[in-house]
Motif scaffolding. Structure first.
Motif, PDB file in Angstrom:
ATOM      1  N   TRP A  75      41.223  32.395  36.476  1.00  0.00           N
ATOM      2  CA  TRP A  75      41.684  32.217  35.093  1.00  0.00           C
ATOM      3  C   TRP A  75      40.514  32.465  34.153  1.00  0.00           C
TER       4      TRP A  75
ATOM      5  N   PRO B 183      46.630  35.514  38.338  1.00  0.00           N
ATOM      6  CA  PRO B 183      45.249  35.912  38.002  1.00  0.00           C
ATOM      7  C   PRO B 183      44.294  35.556  39.141  1.00  0.00           C
TER       8      PRO B 183
ATOM      9  N   ASP C 222      41.022  43.071  37.067  1.00  0.00           N
ATOM     10  CA  ASP C 222      42.094  42.391  37.788  1.00  0.00           C
ATOM     11  C   ASP C 222      43.444  43.015  37.430  1.00  0.00           C
ATOM     12  N   PHE C 223      43.670  43.232  36.126  1.00  0.00           N
ATOM     13  CA  PHE C 223      44.941  43.806  35.678  1.00  0.00           C
ATOM     14  C   PHE C 223      45.107  45.227  36.198  1.00  0.00           C
TER      15      PHE C 223
ATOM     16  N   LYS D  49      43.749  37.410  32.634  1.00  0.00           N
ATOM     17  CA  LYS D  49      43.183  38.291  33.663  1.00  0.00           C
ATOM     18  C   LYS D  49      42.044  39.111  33.087  1.00  0.00           C
TER      19      LYS D  49
ATOM     20  N   ASN E 277      49.051  37.312  32.096  1.00  0.00           N
ATOM     21  CA  ASN E 277      48.164  38.444  31.872  1.00  0.00           C
ATOM     22  C   ASN E 277      47.108  38.202  30.808  1.00  0.00           C
TER      23      ASN E 277
END
Lengths: 303, 297
Positions: B74, B71, B61-62, B57, B54
């Protein structure tokens, strides 16, 4: 050099070493004994950290006895001892014997790999692992999102924010941090045990549990002792874990004495009161250490 | 399939079949236990993997894919931002400086103390050992306020040097206790031989005692470094300005202010994990050996 060839070597040697002890001893007194004495002194006063301190005798201690927050912190420390001393010791004992009895037969490298993995949280700063767990256990944190992702969203909780749950969450994190320490000690202790004892037990058809209680646990007594003493004392001092995870809250659900003292020292400027808490905890730690030391000493003499 | 039982002594041919069967089953059970434990350790370490994933991310994205997904790309942005925000370079420098200083002070003081107690066989040996042991278990909150007060008076407050001396002296108590017991069984013949050769105490310490106690000293160095790196209460109180924060303090302080990015704290935790993770891989053997050495005595 002196020419005291006929004197006993011992007395010859004693004189003159004092100079080596001087700096270390003096600094220890200056940095530990003097401040500790000052803390004890403050504990009999009402003082805000500035201005004159007012002598009030035992009032701070009497106030402690009536302070619900203090009692809550004291009750919590009982749970913390379970989470930092008791559970990791028991779990570490079981895991160590399983690794020794089973995994070591297959591949020694696997044992040190697994041991290393379980010991890792011991090396990372507690403030950092606390940060990590805080992020994972947050209301919309990784754990709750994971539960939702596998269809168990109903189990999602405010792990650190719910007064009924916070202490349990903290305890789980503490077990996670602590487990590696007893494990490493027990694994080393197991190496010492004569394999013939186990072979004899095998031939007698002893079950794993019988072996565990009749051979492993009694022979690991020295390690068990050390682990329980050191982790119990560490539990009484627990601070950073609480500071980072919960700040003692919600309310007083996860308050511990050291954090309570910190709040009174530095956030509420109640130096006298905080000193009383610290003095009490210091006395407790010293008494526990003394009792354990004394018992260990007499146990050594019996052998 | 590899031999199920690793012991060199395989059952003799005339061994009863039943026992051989039992051994075979036991071997199978061992594989089962090994598999279960391996899975358990992977789960145990999963939190590290979670923050690793995490920290790379983007917020978007999260928010859409949650903490479990790989992810989408990256992205180093969050990590870089956190690094900059906490001035992580400075925190690393502070941690390295103070930890090395602590190691040096603690080891030298402990060496001198233990030389007098263990080799010099001081008359007050037992009382001194009890004193250092007690100093070693004292809760830091019992001395922190007066130290804070006195350091302010003499200008050592919020200085790395003051903090380093303080922690160095505290650790020297443990070092003294450990080294004294090692020195108590130091080979006397060596000391006497050196004395006969006309070596003074100072020479004996550096030429005879120090080289032979290197195994214990190196373990102590590694442990003092880790402990000092991980100190929390004392640096929290004594090192208050941003430029003096150590890694744990810098990250903990950041935690109380950070809200802008959902993965910011994950990135902060990752930054905090990495230095000690590297240290752990380099010194793993010394660390596991040291836990045992410190405990047995």
């Amino acid at each position: 050099m002196t020419q005291h060839a006929h004197r006993p070597a011992r007395s010859h040697r004693v004189a003159g070493y004092g100079i080596y002890l001087l700096p270390g001893l003096a600094l220890c007194v200056l940095v530990l004994v003097v401040p500790l004495a000052m803390t004890v002194g403050y504990s009999f006063t009402r003082w805000q950290g500035i201005g004159p301190a007012e002598f009030i005798g035992l009032d701070n201690y009497l106030r402690l006895l009536q302070d619900d927050a203090f009692w809550a912190s004291f009750r919590n420390i009982g749970f913390i001892i379970i989470g930092m001393a008791v559970v990791p010791t028991l779990l570490g004992l079981v895991v160590a014997t399983l690794l020794f009895d089973h995994v070591a037969r297959i591949r020694r490298g696997l044992v040190s790999g697994l041991r290393g993995g379980l010991y890792l949280p011991q090396v990372i700063p507690v403030a950092v692992t606390g940060l990590m767990w805080g992020w994972i256990l947050a209301p919309d944190g990784a754990l709750n999102r994971m539960l939702a992702a596998v269809g168990l969203g109903g189990l999602a909780r405010n792990w650190l924010g719910d007064p009924d749950l916070a202490l349990w969450s903290v305890l789980a994190v503490l077990v996670w941090i602590q487990l590696g320490y007893p494990l490493v000690l027990f694994l080393a202790g197991l190496q010492r045990i004569d394999p013939q004892l186990y072979e004899a037990a095998d031939i007698d058809g002893a079950s794993w549990f019988q072996r565990f209680t009749a051979i492993t646990v009694p022979l690991l007594r020295p390690e068990l002792y050390v682990v329980l003493v050191t982790t119990t004392i560490a539990a009484l001092k627990v601070f950073s874990q609480i500071y980072v995870l919960t700040g003692g809250g919600p309310g007083t659900a996860t308050l511990v004495p050291s954090y309570f003292a910190y709040q009174n020292f530095f956030e509420r400027a109640q130096v006298g009161y905080a000193s009383a808490i610290s003095t009490l905890m210091t006395v407790m730690v010293l008494v526990i250490a003394a009792v354990f030391l004394f018992r260990q000493n007499s146990a050594d003499r019996e052998v | 399939m590899a031999p199920v039982v690793a012991e060199p002594a395989s059952p003799p041919p005339q061994a009863p079949r039943r026992r051989r069967l039992r051994r075979g089953l036991a071997g199978l059970a061992s594989y089962g236990v090994a598999a279960v434990l391996t899975v358990a350790v992977v789960v145990f370490l999963a939190p590290f993997a979670v923050i690793l994933l995490n920290s790379f991310k983007t917020s978007a994205d999260f928010r859409t894919n949650g903490p479990l997904s790989w992810p989408a790309e990256w992205d180093w942005a969050v990590l870089a931002e956190v690094w900059e925000r906490v001035d992580f370079t400075q925190k690393l420098v502070n941690s390295v400086q103070t930890s090395l200083g602590v190691v040096a002070i603690a080891v030298v003081l402990a060496l001198f103390n233990a030389y007098a107690i263990g080799i010099g066989r001081s008359r007050f040996r037992v009382s001194l050992l009890i004193f250092f042991l007690a100093a070693n278990v004292l809760p830091q909150e019992g001395m922190i306020y007066p130290v804070y007060y006195l350091f302010r008076e003499i200008g050592l407050y919020d200085t790395k040097i003051g903090y380093t001396i303080l922690i160095g002296v505290v650790y020297s108590a443990f070092g003294t206790y450990l080294l004294s017991s090692v020195f108590a069984s130091f080979p006397r013949e060596l000391l006497e031989a050196a004395e006969l050769d006309g070596a003074g105490r100072w020479t004996v310490l550096w030429r005879v005692v120090l080289p032979l106690s290197w195994p214990t000293l190196s373990v102590m160095c590694v442990f003092f470094f880790v402990w000092s790196w991980n100190e929390f209460l004392v640096p929290l109180v004594l090192l208050i300005s941003n430029d003096n924060h150590t890694v744990p303090i810098g990250l903990a302080v950041m935690e109380s202010q950070y809200t802008s990015d959902p993965t910011g704290l994950s990135a902060a935790a990752l930054l905090g994990v990495i230095p000690m993770l590297v240290f752990f891989f380099i010194f793993q053997r010394t660390l596991t050996r040291g836990v045992t050495a410190g405990a047995v005595k």
